[in-house]
Design an enzyme around this catalytic site. Structure first.
Site, PDB file in Angstrom:
ATOM      1  N   GLY A   1       2.642   2.258  11.062  1.00 18.17           N
ATOM      2  CA  GLY A   1       2.250   1.348  12.040  1.00 18.17           C
ATOM      3  C   GLY A   1       2.051  -0.068  11.756  1.00 18.17           C
ATOM      4  O   GLY A   1       2.785  -1.001  12.421  1.00 18.17           O
TER       5      GLY A   1
ATOM      6  N   HIS B   1      -9.895  -4.269   9.285  1.00 13.48           N
ATOM      7  CA  HIS B   1      -9.753  -4.023   7.802  1.00 13.48           C
ATOM      8  C   HIS B   1     -10.313  -5.154   6.999  1.00 13.48           C
ATOM      9  O   HIS B   1     -10.711  -5.160   5.761  1.00 13.48           O
ATOM     10  CB  HIS B   1      -8.422  -3.783   7.146  1.00 13.48           C
ATOM     11  CG  HIS B   1      -8.129  -2.034   7.418  1.00 13.48           C
ATOM     12  ND1 HIS B   1      -8.996  -1.341   6.863  1.00 13.48           N
ATOM     13  CD2 HIS B   1      -6.918  -1.389   7.888  1.00 13.48           C
ATOM     14  CE1 HIS B   1      -8.286   0.068   7.065  1.00 13.48           C
ATOM     15  NE2 HIS B   1      -7.054  -0.252   7.590  1.00 13.48           N
TER      16      HIS B   1
ATOM     17  N   HIS C   1      -7.442  -2.653  14.691  1.00 13.68           N
ATOM     18  CA  HIS C   1      -7.760  -1.926  13.576  1.00 13.68           C
ATOM     19  C   HIS C   1      -7.236  -2.593  12.291  1.00 13.68           C
ATOM     20  O   HIS C   1      -8.182  -2.763  11.250  1.00 13.68           O
ATOM     21  CB  HIS C   1      -6.714  -0.649  13.548  1.00 13.68           C
ATOM     22  CG  HIS C   1      -6.777   0.251  12.207  1.00 13.68           C
ATOM     23  ND1 HIS C   1      -7.351   1.429  12.321  1.00 13.68           N
ATOM     24  CD2 HIS C   1      -6.119   0.291  11.002  1.00 13.68           C
ATOM     25  CE1 HIS C   1      -7.226   1.922  10.973  1.00 13.68           C
ATOM     26  NE2 HIS C   1      -6.489   1.153  10.237  1.00 13.68           N
ATOM     27  N   GLU C   2      -6.157  -3.258  12.230  1.00 16.08           N
ATOM     28  CA  GLU C   2      -5.831  -4.220  11.078  1.00 16.08           C
ATOM     29  C   GLU C   2      -6.761  -5.324  10.935  1.00 16.08           C
ATOM     30  O   GLU C   2      -7.179  -5.679   9.382  1.00 16.08           O
ATOM     31  CB  GLU C   2      -4.337  -4.762  11.262  1.00 16.08           C
ATOM     32  CG  GLU C   2      -3.276  -3.604  11.201  1.00 16.08           C
ATOM     33  CD  GLU C   2      -3.369  -2.228  10.495  1.00 16.08           C
ATOM     34  OE1 GLU C   2      -3.835  -2.544   9.347  1.00 16.08           O
ATOM     35  OE2 GLU C   2      -2.972  -1.257  10.824  1.00 16.08           O
TER      36      GLU C   2
ATOM     37  N   GLU D   1     -10.108   3.763   5.805  1.00 17.15           N
ATOM     38  CA  GLU D   1      -9.288   4.254   6.925  1.00 17.15           C
ATOM     39  C   GLU D   1     -10.393   4.965   8.086  1.00 17.15           C
ATOM     40  O   GLU D   1     -10.376   4.658   9.163  1.00 17.15           O
ATOM     41  CB  GLU D   1      -8.417   4.947   6.451  1.00 17.15           C
ATOM     42  CG  GLU D   1      -7.038   4.488   5.716  1.00 17.15           C
ATOM     43  CD  GLU D   1      -6.641   3.136   6.425  1.00 17.15           C
ATOM     44  OE1 GLU D   1      -6.992   2.824   7.941  1.00 17.15           O
ATOM     45  OE2 GLU D   1      -6.017   2.307   5.783  1.00 17.15           O
TER      46      GLU D   1
ATOM     47  N   MET E   1       0.072  -3.277   8.466  1.00 10.59           N
ATOM     48  CA  MET E   1      -0.526  -3.135   7.293  1.00 10.59           C
ATOM     49  C   MET E   1      -1.473  -4.266   7.438  1.00 10.59           C
ATOM     50  O   MET E   1      -1.250  -5.573   7.784  1.00 10.59           O
ATOM     51  CB  MET E   1       0.396  -3.303   6.079  1.00 10.59           C
ATOM     52  CG  MET E   1      -0.108  -3.370   4.779  1.00 10.59           C
ATOM     53  SD  MET E   1      -1.063  -1.678   4.196  1.00 10.59           S
ATOM     54  CE  MET E   1      -2.155  -2.615   3.203  1.00 10.59           C
ATOM     55  N   GLU E   2      -2.820  -4.250   6.403  1.00  3.48           N
ATOM     56  CA  GLU E   2      -3.799  -5.297   6.740  1.00  3.48           C
ATOM     57  C   GLU E   2      -3.790  -6.089   5.693  1.00  3.48           C
ATOM     58  O   GLU E   2      -4.932  -6.806   5.270  1.00  3.48           O
ATOM     59  CB  GLU E   2      -5.237  -4.407   6.669  1.00  3.48           C
ATOM     60  CG  GLU E   2      -5.340  -3.796   5.497  1.00  3.48           C
ATOM     61  CD  GLU E   2      -5.163  -2.363   5.519  1.00  3.48           C
ATOM     62  OE1 GLU E   2      -4.364  -1.866   5.987  1.00  3.48           O
ATOM     63  OE2 GLU E   2      -5.797  -1.659   4.644  1.00  3.48           O
ATOM     64  N   ASN E   3      -2.810  -6.658   4.918  1.00  7.91           N
ATOM     65  CA  ASN E   3      -2.755  -7.541   4.002  1.00  7.91           C
ATOM     66  C   ASN E   3      -3.632  -8.780   4.336  1.00  7.91           C
ATOM     67  O   ASN E   3      -3.683  -9.236   5.360  1.00  7.91           O
ATOM     68  CB  ASN E   3      -1.267  -8.267   3.769  1.00  7.91           C
ATOM     69  CG  ASN E   3      -0.091  -6.806   3.706  1.00  7.91           C
ATOM     70  OD1 ASN E   3      -0.097  -6.141   2.992  1.00  7.91           O
ATOM     71  ND2 ASN E   3       0.636  -7.125   4.690  1.00  7.91           N
TER      72      ASN E   3
ATOM     73  N   GLU F   1       0.768  -1.107   0.067  1.00  4.96           N
ATOM     74  CA  GLU F   1      -0.121  -0.089  -0.112  1.00  4.96           C
ATOM     75  C   GLU F   1       0.932   1.393  -0.133  1.00  4.96           C
ATOM     76  O   GLU F   1       2.006   1.297   0.644  1.00  4.96           O
ATOM     77  CB  GLU F   1      -0.876   0.038   1.184  1.00  4.96           C
ATOM     78  CG  GLU F   1      -1.922   1.128   0.990  1.00  4.96           C
ATOM     79  CD  GLU F   1      -2.780   0.940   2.445  1.00  4.96           C
ATOM     80  OE1 GLU F   1      -2.781   0.408   3.196  1.00  4.96           O
ATOM     81  OE2 GLU F   1      -3.858   1.894   2.294  1.00  4.96           O
TER      82      GLU F   1
HETATM   83  N1  TRP Z   1      -3.376   0.774   5.429  1.00  2.00           N
HETATM   84  C1  TRP Z   1      -2.277   0.992   6.824  1.00  2.00           C
HETATM   85  C2  TRP Z   1      -3.485   1.151   7.996  1.00  2.00           C
HETATM   86  O1  TRP Z   1      -4.073   1.963   8.044  1.00  2.00           O
HETATM   87  C3  TRP Z   1      -1.703   1.870   6.393  1.00  2.00           C
HETATM   88  C4  TRP Z   1      -0.155   1.703   6.075  1.00  2.00           C
HETATM   89  C5  TRP Z   1       0.558   0.831   6.432  1.00  2.00           C
HETATM   90  C6  TRP Z   1       0.424   2.345   4.965  1.00  2.00           C
HETATM   91  N2  TRP Z   1       1.784   0.756   5.582  1.00  2.00           N
HETATM   92  C7  TRP Z   1       1.638   2.019   4.797  1.00  2.00           C
HETATM   93  C8  TRP Z   1       0.146   3.676   4.098  1.00  2.00           C
HETATM   94  C9  TRP Z   1       2.683   2.417   3.939  1.00  2.00           C
HETATM   95  C10 TRP Z   1       1.198   3.951   3.067  1.00  2.00           C
HETATM   96  C11 TRP Z   1       2.408   3.325   2.989  1.00  2.00           C
HETATM   97  O2  TRP Z   1      -3.480   0.287   8.566  1.00  2.00           O
HETATM   98 ZN    ZN Z   2      -5.884   1.372   8.413  1.00  7.85          ZN
END
Ligand code: TRP
Ligand code: ZN
Length: 880
Positions: free
Chosen positions: A267, A307, A303-304, A326, A269-271, A127
């Site tokens: 912080g 998502h 939060h993740e 978000e 990432m919700e992969n 992302e």
């Molecule tokens: N989608 C992630 C979140 O809000 C945000 C995020 C994680 C992100 N890593 C990133 C956005 C790198 C931009 C670039 O939980």
């Molecule tokens: Zn998020």
């Protein structure tokens, strides 16, 4: 390389994709000197696209193309064009298979976008547009494909190979290599792709869903962190249960994985099925993590996880819709945190962040709507406005509809759009359709930037027993937006009688059963509300529970504020009255001679908080905190940093000196209660005890010093140990400070998360964090310019939290920041661009500061070949 022409992307230029990808088959060959990526895509023309003749264009970034073949036939160089950021194939049919082989160098990837290495492991961050750093692809969220991923690597170095979905095959290869193949059954946008390869330990847990499916929960960390997983896994299970109970949402895959990595731009990432976290947002043990970290981890894990529905199953059509996922997901995690602890305290924390940082953003050169209309670099739009104001906008819909209709709306939204890439408008439409409410005007919250200002005047008519509120709204101009329309604002109010009780709010004289709290719906520029049968002039309780992200102007008297602090039935407003009183007192002292007397009722009010044990102690802990320097600055035009910081310090010292005995008693009353527990009650005790300690050291109290030294040595958890360290560092006991810092480092040098705290305690300190001391931290052997957490802990904290030193009159703080932005721009532009933030609001400061800030921005602007990230922020900040 990325192109250096700086292009603006507009929402109104959105077109549906010309090609869709149904399936992508990836094969990664991971080596020490690079990685080869084989991608085979099943592509077809989008029936919804008008251009039936279009050539195929794929996105790319920093890729070396090795081969390309169409339906199994290798293409000759004349059949395609590799422009670096685009790969163009001239002649394609309506449906075809395309195979592309690229070479990338994860070990040299310092941007931390795409595939990179972090302490010896391979990991990804896709992302918003990182997938194009892995292979050529239509890298936009409205192209959703099914992924299958085969990872091949040396088995000894990388025994663990992970990607999204389920592992369907594994086996041995020659030369000590092995492979694992993963298949994700759900179509997803490329930004949710993830891969991890490393020598990691696996912590297993399980969760039984509401329909009795068994889910494997797995957490992967480096061996040294194997004892730091429990809190994240517990938080995950609570979040999974909560989403079932509150939103009816069940997890959909058989495996859910969490990985911790040390080098990460954000912080977490919700992969899909494979969340990747910054170590500092997921790893915890009681001896190394503070209460704040425990709370942060619970919220981010939730939060993740949330998502998975709000973002993954239903995703964004384009990046202008970012707040669709978000804002809604932050709203969901805030509700979750409220339910896990004190709802009022959570509301206070959210409002504090919003008012301090989002209001500042909304009043500065980067101000943008919750749904922006244009951007240059999307990464710059992961902002407080998208996240926090976006959460407030969803929260206002919740307030307007009430919990039942809101749930009906979210059910309809998930049902209607499952598997789709949609817009914020689709979200609002689902809420409208489920509730029957018209949210046409409400949609302006997504389109108009700027913080609405609500001005309130009141009048009491003793003869008619009518109390009148006159309420006006005004939305300030922001870059590119003037003369805005009035918005639909839910404005919750109550009226306190002489005994401090809520009274019935009769908007109509004939009403007999009236509620004592009402949500007034503001839709016009000006409204008048009349309340009947009001026996005496009431004290108005305005914007209860912070019912909208707005500024309220009303001529509160100090009497009224004291009264509200004691009696308001709305906890948020009780706290807010205390804040307003403190702000008023502090502001009235700016530039006054040092013998100017300080409002005696403030000491009385704080004394009452410290001694009345019948009060909710969690609220007391919040109320005892003076408004931050950053918030006080935000409230001022032409802000004089030194003047404001000095006035605040004067008030702090005055309170501490006058309440010394009460502080010592508070410290002892909230003494250590045995083994560490991350429960709200235990956290409140620690917060109270450690604030008392901080205040005592602020006035260099000898008894406080002895308590701090003892607590520093004997603390059984990191919350207490680091609070003692912080108190000593912020005192004038210089020898104790130096010794405590040295001992702390000696004790914790092997733990990166604790070393980050050690850095930030110093970088934030007005006393220990002078510019020379901060420069010395950058030379420390534990500092690493490649690690975003270290950069944030020193450079970010200095510029964002150590205001008195950052804003030194000689501009040395600004020049220091500018120099490091320039140096970071080449290695990690996302982080560099975020560091510009403290300079962007230069116009809001007093003349003495403005100059230096602007010059620093200009020096960044003048660097040759700026990244698009830094270019956008700097140029917008300097624009007229
Ligand atoms: N989608 C992630 C979140 O809000 C945000 C995020 C994680 C992100 N890593 C990133 C956005 C790198 C931009 C670039 O939980
Ligand atoms: Zn998020």
């Amino acid at each position: 390389m990325r192109t250096q022409e700086h292009r603006t992307i507009y929402l109104n230029e959105y077109r549906v994709p010309m090609f869709l990808v149904d399936h992508v088959d990836l094969r990664f060959e991971l080596f020490e000197e690079g990685a080869r990526v084989h991608s085979t895509m099943k592509i077809r023309r989008n029936p919804d696209s008008e251009d039936r003749e279009a050539r195929l264009e794929l996105d790319g970034d920093s890729l070396t193309l090795e081969t390309i073949s169409l339906n199994g036939q290798t293409l000759a160089s004349g059949d395609y064009e590799d422009k670096g950021d685009k790969l163009i194939v001239r002649e394609v049919s309506d449906e075809f298979s395309l195979t592309i082989v690229t070479w990338i160098e994860p070990q040299n990837n310092t941007r931390l976008e795409g595939l990179y290495k972090s302490s010896g492991m391979f990991c990804t961050q896709c992302e918003a547009q990182g997938f194009r750093c892995i292979t050529f692809f239509p890298d936009r969220p409205d192209v959703m494909a099914r992924f299958s991923t085969r990872i091949e690597a040396d088995k000894a170095l990388y025994p663990i190979l992970l990607s999204n979905g389920n592992d369907v095959e594994r086996g041995e290869l020659d030369d000590g290599r092995h492979f694992v193949t993963w298949e994700d059954p759900f179509p997803k946008p490329s930004y949710l792709f993830a891969l991890v390869a490393g020598d990691l330990v696996e912590k297993k847990d399980r969760f039984t869903t509401m329909s009795a499916r068994e889910i494997d929960l797995r957490m992967y960390v480096e061996p040294r962190n194997s004892e730091k997983c429990e809190h994240a896994l517990d938080s995950l299970k609570r979040a999974m249960r909560w989403d079932e109970e509150v939103y009816g949402r069940e997890y959909d895959l058989d495996i859910f994985m969490i990985v911790a990595v040390d080098d990460f731009n954000m912080g977490a990432m919700e992969n899909k099925g494979l969340n990747i976290f910054n170590s500092s947002c997921v790893l915890a043990s009681s001896d190394t993590a503070t209460d704040a970290a425990y709370q942060r981890i619970e919220a981010i894990v939730a939060h993740e996880y949330f998502h998975n529905w709000s973002g993954n199953r239903v995703t964004c059509r384009d990046w202008f819709q970012l707040s669709l996922k978000e804002g809604f997901t932050v709203f969901r995690d805030s509700q979750f945190s409220s339910d896990m602890g004190s709802a009022t305290v959570k509301r206070i924390e959210d409002a504090t962040l919003l008012r301090t940082a989002q209001f500042a953003e909304d009043a500065g050169p980067m101000a943008h709507p919750v749904r922006p209309a244009s951007y240059m670099e999307i990464t710059n739009f992961y902002t407080l406005t998208i996240y926090e104001k976006g959460c407030e906008v969803v929260g206002m819909i919740h307030t307007l509809l009430g919990p039942e209709l809101f749930r009906k709306g979210s059910d309809l939204y998930f049902e209607r759009h499952d598997g789709q890439a949609v817009t914020t408008d689709d979200f609002v439409k689902a809420m409208e359709d489920a509730s029957g409410r018209d949210l046409t005007q409400f949609r302006l919250w997504y389109e108009q930037a700027g913080t609405p200002v609500i001005s309130v005047e009141d009048e009491y008519d003793a003869e008619r027993k009518v109390y009148r509120l006159n309420i006006r709204q005004h939305i300030p101009d922001t870059p590119g937006q003037r003369n805005k329309k009035p918005q639909h604002i839910p404005f919750a109010v109550g009226l306190l009688n002489e005994r401090g009780e809520d009274q019935p709010l009769k908007l109509d004289a004939s009403e007999n059963e009236a509620p004592t709290e009402r949500v007034l719906e503001l839709t016009e520029a000006e409204h008048t509300f009349e309340f009947h049968d009001i026996e005496a002039r009431p004290v108005p309780s305005l914007l209860r529970n912070f019912s909208a992200p707005v500024r309220v102007r009303y001529a509160w008297t100090r009497e009224q504020l004291m009264f509200q602090m004691n009696y308001d039935s709305d906890g948020f407003n009780r706290w807010d009255a205390g804040q307003r009183l403190a702000i008023d007192v502090i502001q009235s002292l700016v530039h006054q001679p040092s013998e100017t007397p300080i409002e005696p009722r403030l000491v009385a009010a704080y004394g009452h908080l410290l001694t009345d044990s019948s009060l909710d102690q969690a609220m007391v802990a919040k109320m005892l905190q003076l408004p931050s320097e950053a918030y006080l600055l935000e409230l001022n035009d032409a802000a004089d940093v030194q003047g404001i910081c000095e006035a605040r310090t004067r008030v702090l010292n005055h309170l501490a000196l006058n309440l010394r005995e009460e502080l010592v008693a508070c410290y002892h009353r909230n003494g250590d209660s045995g083994p560490y527990q991350p429960t709200p009650e235990a956290m409140t005790r620690r917060t109270l005890r450690n604030s008392a300690l901080g205040w005592l050291l602020q006035i260099n109290d000898e008894e406080g010093r002895v308590l701090a030294l003892k607590q520093f040595r004997e603390a059984g958890n990191m919350t207490d140990q680091s609070a003692a360290l912080r108190a000593l560092v912020n005192s004038d006991f210089e020898d104790d400070r130096a010794r405590a810092l040295a001992d702390f480092y000696q004790q914790w040098q092997h733990d990166p998360q604790v070393v980050e705290q050690w850095f930030s305690v110093q970088a934030s300190s007005p006393k220990a964090g002078g510019l020379d001391a901060v420069k010395a931290l950058l030379e420390h052997k534990a500092f690493d310019w490649k690690n975003p957490n270290k950069i944030r802990a020193v450079v970010g904290v200095f510029a964002g939290q150590n205001l008195i030193n950052f804003h030194a009159r000689d501009a040395s703080g600004y020049n220091f920041l500018a120099r490091h932005i320039v140096r970071l721009d080449d290695s990690n532009p996302q982080i560099a661009a975020r560091l510009v933030a403290p300079l962007t609001r230069w116009r809001q400061y007093a003349e003495t500061y403005r100059h230096g800030m602007k010059a620093a921005l200009e020096s960044v602007r003048d660097k040759a070949s700026l990244s698009p990230d830094v270019y956008e922020v700097v140029h917008k900040s300097l624009a007229d």
